[in-house]
Design an enzyme around this catalytic site. Structure first.
Site, short mmCIF file in Angstrom:
data_model
loop_
_atom_site.label_atom_id
_atom_site.label_comp_id
_atom_site.label_asym_id
_atom_site.label_seq_id
_atom_site.Cartn_x
_atom_site.Cartn_y
_atom_site.Cartn_z
N ASP A 87 0.88 -1.17 0.00
CA ASP A 87 0.00 0.00 0.00
C ASP A 87 0.92 1.21 0.00
O ASP A 87 2.12 1.07 0.22
CB ASP A 87 -0.93 0.00 1.24
CG ASP A 87 -2.22 0.76 0.95
OD1 ASP A 87 -2.14 1.87 0.39
OD2 ASP A 87 -3.30 0.24 1.24
N HIS A 141 -19.98 -8.35 -11.68
CA HIS A 141 -19.87 -7.24 -10.71
C HIS A 141 -20.87 -7.42 -9.55
O HIS A 141 -21.72 -6.56 -9.30
CB HIS A 141 -20.08 -5.90 -11.42
CG HIS A 141 -19.48 -4.74 -10.66
ND1 HIS A 141 -18.98 -3.62 -11.27
CD2 HIS A 141 -19.29 -4.53 -9.33
CE1 HIS A 141 -18.52 -2.77 -10.37
NE2 HIS A 141 -18.70 -3.30 -9.17
N GLU A 159 -17.48 -2.51 -18.73
CA GLU A 159 -18.69 -3.25 -18.32
C GLU A 159 -19.94 -2.63 -18.94
O GLU A 159 -20.04 -1.41 -19.00
CB GLU A 159 -18.85 -3.19 -16.79
CG GLU A 159 -17.82 -3.98 -16.06
CD GLU A 159 -17.98 -3.88 -14.53
OE1 GLU A 159 -19.05 -3.45 -14.05
OE2 GLU A 159 -17.03 -4.23 -13.84
N ARG A 202 -11.67 -2.86 -9.74
CA ARG A 202 -12.17 -2.22 -10.95
C ARG A 202 -11.43 -2.81 -12.16
O ARG A 202 -10.21 -3.09 -12.07
CB ARG A 202 -11.92 -0.71 -10.94
CG ARG A 202 -12.94 0.09 -10.13
CD ARG A 202 -14.34 0.05 -10.76
NE ARG A 202 -15.31 0.86 -10.06
CZ ARG A 202 -16.14 0.43 -9.11
NH1 ARG A 202 -16.10 -0.84 -8.73
NH2 ARG A 202 -17.02 1.23 -8.56
N SER A 204 -20.81 -6.33 -4.14
CA SER A 204 -21.60 -5.78 -3.03
C SER A 204 -23.03 -6.29 -3.03
O SER A 204 -23.88 -5.78 -2.29
CB SER A 204 -21.60 -4.25 -3.13
OG SER A 204 -22.24 -3.84 -4.33
C1 DGY Z 1 -18.94 0.16 -5.72
O1 DGY Z 1 -19.75 0.55 -4.87
O2 DGY Z 1 -18.10 0.90 -6.21
C2 DGY Z 1 -18.99 -1.27 -6.09
O3 DGY Z 1 -18.15 -1.57 -7.13
C3 DGY Z 1 -20.39 -1.73 -6.39
O4 DGY Z 1 -20.38 -3.11 -6.12
#
Ligand code: DGY
Length: 321
Positions: free
Chosen positions: A179, A287, A269, A240, A290
């Site tokens: 990091d 994707h 995408e 990403r 989340s």
């Molecule tokens: C975001 O919130 O940036 C995520 O990629 C969505 O899953």
């Protein structure tokens, strides 16, 4: 709020979020849930004071310049903000917000799913079963790799990277990371810090990417860096698509330079590079990082908290611009 502010959501939202959104706002919601082009966003945003946007909405400078004068804020239903030209938003005097912190667990779970799916040749097994081609157990059938004997390289040790490291430790993996700054020992939990990404790549039997998409990380994983990975390495990307050079990764998967990849995010995408679709060693998801009820609700509540603050004239908790 005496009068409910008018807002426009470019995509449908979960029921629990919709309940609060329609209670507190005069909300126009794209319930058809299609990706809208720039013209449609401009048209639908007429009269709205905030536009709630999602990663597929390309909020570039041209579109931001065309947003109706009524719009005061771009409220992202995402933690990632690379789909919004923040400089253009700032220049127009718009507020922009995102949803940090609440995607950590679900995205880390997804990284583990990708890791397991890729190392254990899950896609090949599923395809064989569904095609009716499974002839039964065999000693050499679809042999994968074990996580527990491998080193995990975490590129980007923020909240999500740390949550992945936590899970991977339970699988017996040795944790390495890079990091921009070294974590304190309590956060590091025994992980080995690498001062350069190149040093990390050399020990990453499994490399998991957790860097945001920025000009600095654009095409980070290119042919030169892939060449540094150990033989039989596995690449996982739940960050990403922009962080990866598709041509280089596809080539490395095709030639067997690396064993497999687990990918949840893609350049362009939803039109991913067609080369991925031909590869049996690419384990892929659309994707979904989340995509749990808990997380998508929590993201929506953050969207609402940010809007509540904006319209109350206070500082929104997750302001990015
Ligand atoms: C975001 O919130 O940036 C995520 O990629 C969505 O899953």
């Amino acid at each position: 709020m005496s009068q409910r502010p008018a807002v426009f959501a470019t995509r449908n939202v979960p029921d629990a979020v919709k309940e609060r959104l329609t209670r507190d706002y005069d909300a126009r919601i794209n319930e058809a849930d299609t990706v809208l082009d720039a013209d449609a966003i401009v048209r639908e945003a007429e009269g709205a004071e905030a536009v709630i946007v999602s990663p597929p909405d390309r909020m570039d400078a041209a579109l931001i310049a065309r947003l109706p004068q009524s719009v005061r804020a771009i409220v992202c239903y995402s933690v990632g903000v690379n789909h919004v030209d923040l400089d253009a938003a700032k220049e127009r005097g718009l507020i922009a917000t995102n949803t940090p912190g609440v995607l950590t667990q679900s995205t880390a779970d997804t990284a583990m799913l990708l890791m397991l799916g890729a190392t254990r040749r899950s896609w090949e097994g599923q395809s064989m079963l569904r095609a009716g081609e499974w002839k039964g157990w065999a000693p050499t059938q679809l042999m994968g790799l074990e996580l527990g004997t491998r080193r995990l390289g975490v590129m980007g040790m923020g909240r999500i990277g740390q949550a992945v490291a936590h899970r991977a430790r339970a699988f017996g993996m040795e944790i390495h990371y890079h990091d921009v700054r070294r974590l304190d020992p309590e956060q590091e939990q025994g992980a080995t810090y690498h001062e350069t990404p190149e040093s990390l790549l050399k020990v990453s039997d499994v490399l998991t990417l957790h860097t945001p998409a920025t000009p600095e990380t654009y095409r980070f994983l290119n042919a030169e860096r892939i060449a540094l990975l150990p033989e039989n390495a596995v690449v996982v990307n739940s960050a990403r698509g922009d962080v990866v050079d598709d041509e280089a990764l596809i080539d490395a998967l095709k030639t067997g330079r690396i064993f497999a990849a687990g990918l949840d995010v893609f350049n362009g995408e939803p039109n991913l590079h067609p080369g991925y679709l031909e590869l049996e060693n690419a384990y892929m998801l659309p994707h979904l990082g989340s995509a749990t009820v808990e997380t998508r609700n929590a993201m929506g509540f953050k969207v609402l908290d940010n809007m509540d603050a904006i319209f109350a004239g206070t500082e929104p908790p997750d302001r990015v611009v």
